[in-house]
Design a protein around this motif. Sequence first.
Motif, short mmCIF file in Angstrom:
data_model
loop_
_atom_site.label_atom_id
_atom_site.label_comp_id
_atom_site.label_asym_id
_atom_site.label_seq_id
_atom_site.Cartn_x
_atom_site.Cartn_y
_atom_site.Cartn_z
N PRO A 68 -14.51 3.79 11.83
CA PRO A 68 -13.30 4.03 11.01
C PRO A 68 -12.88 5.49 11.01
CG PRO A 68 -15.23 3.90 9.60
CD PRO A 68 -15.71 3.59 11.00
N GLU A 69 -11.60 5.69 10.77
CA GLU A 69 -11.12 7.04 10.52
C GLU A 69 -11.60 7.47 9.13
OE1 GLU A 69 -6.78 7.42 11.73
OE2 GLU A 69 -7.07 5.23 11.66
N SER A 70 -11.65 8.79 8.92
CA SER A 70 -12.14 9.26 7.61
C SER A 70 -11.63 10.66 7.33
CB SER A 70 -13.67 9.25 7.58
OG SER A 70 -14.20 10.18 8.53
N PHE A 71 -11.75 11.01 6.06
CA PHE A 71 -11.54 12.39 5.62
C PHE A 71 -12.86 12.90 5.07
CE2 PHE A 71 -7.17 10.85 5.49
CZ PHE A 71 -6.47 11.92 6.01
N ARG A 72 -13.29 14.06 5.58
CA ARG A 72 -14.53 14.68 5.11
C ARG A 72 -14.16 15.82 4.16
NH1 ARG A 72 -18.53 12.72 8.67
NH2 ARG A 72 -17.62 10.75 9.42
N LEU A 73 -14.66 15.72 2.92
CA LEU A 73 -14.26 16.67 1.88
C LEU A 73 -15.42 17.56 1.47
CD1 LEU A 73 -12.44 14.15 -0.51
CD2 LEU A 73 -11.53 15.24 1.56
N LYS A 74 -15.12 18.81 1.25
CA LYS A 74 -16.01 19.73 0.56
C LYS A 74 -15.39 20.02 -0.80
CE LYS A 74 -18.30 22.03 4.44
NZ LYS A 74 -19.62 21.48 4.06
N LEU A 75 -16.16 19.79 -1.84
CA LEU A 75 -15.63 19.93 -3.20
C LEU A 75 -15.89 21.32 -3.76
CD1 LEU A 75 -16.73 16.52 -4.75
CD2 LEU A 75 -14.71 17.06 -3.38
N VAL A 76 -15.02 21.73 -4.65
CA VAL A 76 -15.23 23.00 -5.36
C VAL A 76 -16.52 22.92 -6.16
CG1 VAL A 76 -14.30 24.55 -7.11
CG2 VAL A 76 -12.75 23.44 -5.48
N ASN A 77 -16.74 21.78 -6.81
CA ASN A 77 -17.97 21.51 -7.54
C ASN A 77 -18.50 20.16 -7.08
OD1 ASN A 77 -20.08 21.12 -9.29
ND2 ASN A 77 -18.88 21.23 -11.17
N PRO A 78 -19.57 20.12 -6.24
CA PRO A 78 -20.06 18.85 -5.71
C PRO A 78 -20.46 17.84 -6.78
CG PRO A 78 -21.02 20.70 -4.52
CD PRO A 78 -20.30 21.28 -5.71
N GLU A 79 -20.76 18.31 -7.98
CA GLU A 79 -21.17 17.40 -9.04
C GLU A 79 -19.98 16.62 -9.61
OE1 GLU A 79 -23.32 19.55 -11.97
OE2 GLU A 79 -24.89 20.19 -10.59
N GLN A 80 -18.77 16.94 -9.15
CA GLN A 80 -17.58 16.22 -9.62
C GLN A 80 -17.21 15.07 -8.69
OE1 GLN A 80 -14.72 19.49 -10.01
NE2 GLN A 80 -15.02 19.48 -12.23
N TYR A 81 -18.20 14.57 -7.95
CA TYR A 81 -17.95 13.46 -7.03
C TYR A 81 -17.36 12.26 -7.77
CZ TYR A 81 -19.18 8.97 -5.00
OH TYR A 81 -19.15 7.67 -4.58
N LYS A 82 -17.87 11.98 -8.96
CA LYS A 82 -17.40 10.82 -9.71
C LYS A 82 -15.89 10.88 -9.96
CE LYS A 82 -17.84 7.04 -12.11
NZ LYS A 82 -18.06 5.74 -11.44
N ASN A 83 -15.38 12.09 -10.21
CA ASN A 83 -13.94 12.24 -10.42
C ASN A 83 -13.16 11.91 -9.15
OD1 ASN A 83 -14.53 13.10 -13.01
ND2 ASN A 83 -14.40 15.27 -12.51
N ILE A 84 -13.69 12.34 -8.01
CA ILE A 84 -13.05 12.04 -6.73
C ILE A 84 -13.06 10.53 -6.49
CG2 ILE A 84 -13.31 12.27 -4.22
CD1 ILE A 84 -12.15 14.74 -5.44
N TYR A 85 -14.18 9.90 -6.77
CA TYR A 85 -14.30 8.45 -6.56
C TYR A 85 -13.29 7.69 -7.42
CZ TYR A 85 -16.31 3.77 -6.43
OH TYR A 85 -16.49 2.43 -6.29
N ASP A 86 -13.25 8.03 -8.69
CA ASP A 86 -12.33 7.34 -9.61
C ASP A 86 -10.88 7.56 -9.22
OD1 ASP A 86 -14.48 6.43 -11.06
OD2 ASP A 86 -14.41 8.06 -12.53
N GLN A 87 -10.58 8.74 -8.68
CA GLN A 87 -9.19 9.10 -8.38
C GLN A 87 -8.68 8.44 -7.11
OE1 GLN A 87 -8.56 13.32 -8.62
NE2 GLN A 87 -6.54 13.23 -7.68
N TYR A 88 -9.59 8.20 -6.12
CA TYR A 88 -9.12 7.74 -4.81
C TYR A 88 -9.59 6.33 -4.43
CZ TYR A 88 -7.68 12.56 -3.95
OH TYR A 88 -7.06 13.78 -4.02
N LYS A 89 -10.41 5.69 -5.27
CA LYS A 89 -10.96 4.39 -4.88
C LYS A 89 -9.88 3.32 -4.70
CE LYS A 89 -11.94 2.97 -9.66
NZ LYS A 89 -12.96 2.49 -10.61
N ASP A 90 -8.78 3.43 -5.44
CA ASP A 90 -7.71 2.43 -5.35
C ASP A 90 -6.50 2.92 -4.55
OD1 ASP A 90 -9.16 0.61 -6.93
OD2 ASP A 90 -8.45 1.57 -8.78
N THR A 91 -6.65 4.05 -3.88
CA THR A 91 -5.55 4.60 -3.09
C THR A 91 -5.32 3.74 -1.85
OG1 THR A 91 -6.10 6.83 -3.85
CG2 THR A 91 -4.72 6.66 -1.89
#
Length: 291
Positions: A119-142
């Motif tokens: 699959p194609e993908s986007f690889r992200l580096k976060l400002v704060n890696p511990e905020q993964y949950k926020n990323i998941y909640d924000q993009y899971k239904d995109t």
Amino acid sequence: MRMKYVLTEVMVGLWRNVTMTIAMIITMTVSLFLLGFSGLLYQKVGDMKDLYYENVEVSIFLKTEVSAEDRTALEAKLKSDPLVKESTYVDKDEAYKRFQEMYQDAPDLVNAVKPDQLPESFRLKLVNPEQYKNIYDQYKDTGGVDEIVDQSKLLDKVFNVLTGIQNFTLFISVVMAAAALLLVANTIQVAAYSKRREVAVMKLVGASNWFIQAPFVLEAVVAGLIGAVFALVGLVVGKTLLGGGSMASLEGLITPVSWSEIFLIFPLIAGVASLVTAITAWVTLRFYLRV
């Protein structure tokens, strides 16, 4: 003259109860070695967390038939997201190249997979890696998003194991330290009992409690310091044996223990040995002198 007398009594006392002194030194050595080891492990786990979390990535995998509109919209949203430090798009060809590099030792597996299957993908580096949950909640239904994977979830499992080893080592060192302190108290009691008549005479002639207690306290402190030196030797030997062996093959996976870190931890274990043995001996003698 008084200092000479105190030092002489220390040496005589250590030799008088040589078997108990040896047992006390051995127990102190083991407990201080484990204390130093757990301290180094604690520091290395912290360094490893900083190292890995700094490079951790969140991967947003796209659906096989993702539309160009969904891909473009997601890319724009990621670039404007304040939680995302860096976003990299990986197409099927690039994903296949990475797959080949990752599994280059398994050519049969590589040959069984075709580029269009990845699959194609986007690889992200976060400002704060511990905020993964926020990323998941924000993009899971995109639109176009199939799965979101965070490397830190795997790392958390690894660090939980290391933290468990660290806590177990610290627990064992505390148990051994308790055994060493009991030996210190017992050794001091035996030494004081063997010199009970001399102590009684010294009290009758007006000798201060400090003057009477000093040789016994210093006996315990000297034994503790000898144990600290042997513990340092054990850490040096461990570094020497592991540094050129199995640990060398893990270089890049874990942060190595430097010689400076080993020698810098010696004042800590020596200070703990001196303070704890001195307090234990003093408390023991306080009870004895009250009798």
